[in-house]
Scaffold this active site. Structure first.
Site, short mmCIF file in Angstrom:
data_model
loop_
_atom_site.label_atom_id
_atom_site.label_comp_id
_atom_site.label_asym_id
_atom_site.label_seq_id
_atom_site.Cartn_x
_atom_site.Cartn_y
_atom_site.Cartn_z
N ASP A 69 -0.87 3.49 -12.86
CA ASP A 69 -0.67 2.33 -12.80
C ASP A 69 -1.88 1.38 -12.09
OD1 ASP A 69 1.90 2.46 -13.24
OD2 ASP A 69 2.85 2.38 -11.49
N GLY A 70 -2.51 2.19 -11.51
CA GLY A 70 -3.82 1.45 -11.00
C GLY A 70 -4.81 1.04 -12.26
N ARG A 187 -8.18 -2.61 16.14
CA ARG A 187 -7.75 -4.14 16.45
C ARG A 187 -6.74 -4.44 15.22
NH1 ARG A 187 -11.73 -7.79 18.76
NH2 ARG A 187 -9.75 -9.27 18.49
N ASP A 206 -0.58 -3.43 11.41
CA ASP A 206 -1.76 -2.66 10.72
C ASP A 206 -1.84 -3.55 9.47
OD1 ASP A 206 -2.08 -0.99 12.78
OD2 ASP A 206 -1.37 0.89 11.36
N GLN A 276 -7.14 -4.11 -4.56
CA GLN A 276 -8.67 -4.14 -4.86
C GLN A 276 -8.98 -5.20 -3.71
OE1 GLN A 276 -10.68 -3.17 -7.68
NE2 GLN A 276 -9.07 -1.52 -7.22
#
Length: 354
Positions: A69-70, A187, A206, A276
């Protein structure tokens, strides 16, 4: 319509993909169809925009991807810019986007060339932003370690007109998702999330994912988001590891844009499109994500069996309480004429019931 030019995206790390590439080149040579390999993995050259990479390959009308899939997402990013169709050969581990087994690649190309292969269109997302995200030169080597050169930062769309407070329209298309995530471990990203211009909540998390139905089985799913049919249009918002009580996914209508405004006390955030890295945004910046007019054209050899694939790929098992019952049939469809009130529904073909 016949294939006039093929662009080939190959996962060079897999021997099976290299073997399949030779089969594609042989088919193209036999049919006098130009074929250009599009290098999306190079470690020693700068990447271009999807539009530039399509142009460098001669603007193919068919992009063939050989990998998982990538690899497919890398090919779709190029194809969507010129309206080309994408044929995904399944050589990966999950394979929700790729479909054709390597042994059938010649038959698949024959079907496409003869205009016998159905085309399935999938929704994509595009963006506006207060400013284009950029990867600072001093951070690129660290952020892209082991991944090769970063894709260029999103460019302002060629047809850009003054935003008058609406931000800059960016020349991007996401088939799976747009993700805003923290850069530093200590952070979190803090952002106000707006749907259709109305504040939903301020999140500290996150990451924050805005996905298409196609992308609902990707990053959003891993965070507990719902599975959506890829045949529908919707915009899916899922927070990742949110420090708040309300951490549920919200599924918005396709005409309801989702904006993320980075709050003043937040850490810097990375913006990824279909996995990406595309840039960094700072406190005070914002991005808006919404349905794009462009759709990805997927070549299919057979009607899509999304739910069968869902069962197979995630290895779904039946409840132990059903073990004493007869095994469930793989399809729920009588082998007879479809009643008029069901005629417009998406059903498996009659042969599936046998």
């Amino acid at each position: 319509m016949p294939v006039h030019r093929v662009g080939l995206v190959v996962h060079q790390g897999r021997g099976a993909a290299r073997d399949a590439a030779r089969a594609v080149h042989a088919w193209c040579a036999a049919h006098d169809v130009p074929c250009t390999e599009i290098d999306v993995w190079s470690q020693d050259r700068r990447r271009g925009s999807g539009r530039d990479e399509a142009h460098a390959a001669g603007d193919p009308d068919l992009v063939v991807t050989l990998g998982g899939d990538g690899t497919f997402l890398r090919g779709a990013r190029i194809a969507v810019k010129t309206g080309a169709s994408v044929l995904g050969v399944d050589l990966g581990k999950v394979g929700f986007l790729t479909e054709v087994p390597a042994c059938d690649i010649t038959a698949a190309l024959d079907a496409v060339h003869a205009d016998h292969a159905p085309v399935e269109e999938r929704m994509t997302l595009t963006m506006r932003a207060s400013r284009p995200p950029e990867v600072p030169a001093e951070m690129e080597a660290f952020l892209c370690y082991g991944r090769g050169p970063a894709l260029p930062s999103p460019q302002v769309r060629p047809e850009h007109t003054a935003g008058n407070g609406w931000g800059l329209p960016l020349d991007v298309n996401a088939l799976n998702d747009v993700v805003v995530e923290k850069l530093a471990r200590d952070r979190q990203v803090s952002a106000g999330v707006y749907i259709s211009g109305r504040l939903l909540a301020a999140y500290s998390a996150d990451a924050l994912v805005v996905a298409t139905p196609t992308g609902s089985t990707a990053y959003s799913f891993s965070a507990g988001g719902p599975v959506l049919s890829p045949h529908m249009d919707a915009v899916v918002f899922t927070p990742i590891a949110a420090h708040m009580t309300f951490n549920r996914t919200v599924v918005a209508a396709p005409d309801e844009p989702i904006a993320l405004r980075i709050l003043p006390h937040s850490g810097r955030a990375a913006v990824s499109i279909d996995g990406q890295l595309r840039g960094i945004i700072d406190p005070g910046d914002w991005i808006g994500v919404y349905r794009a007019p462009q759709r990805v054209r997927l070549i299919r050899l057979h009607p899509t069996d999304f739910y069968g694939r869902l069962r197979d790929r995630f290895r779904l098992t039946d409840a132990p309480a059903t073990a004493t019952d007869p095994e469930s049939a793989p399809f729920f469809r009588p082998d007879s004429a479809v009643p008029p009130d069901l005629a417009g529904l998406r059903l498996p073909p009659p042969t599936a019931a046998r």
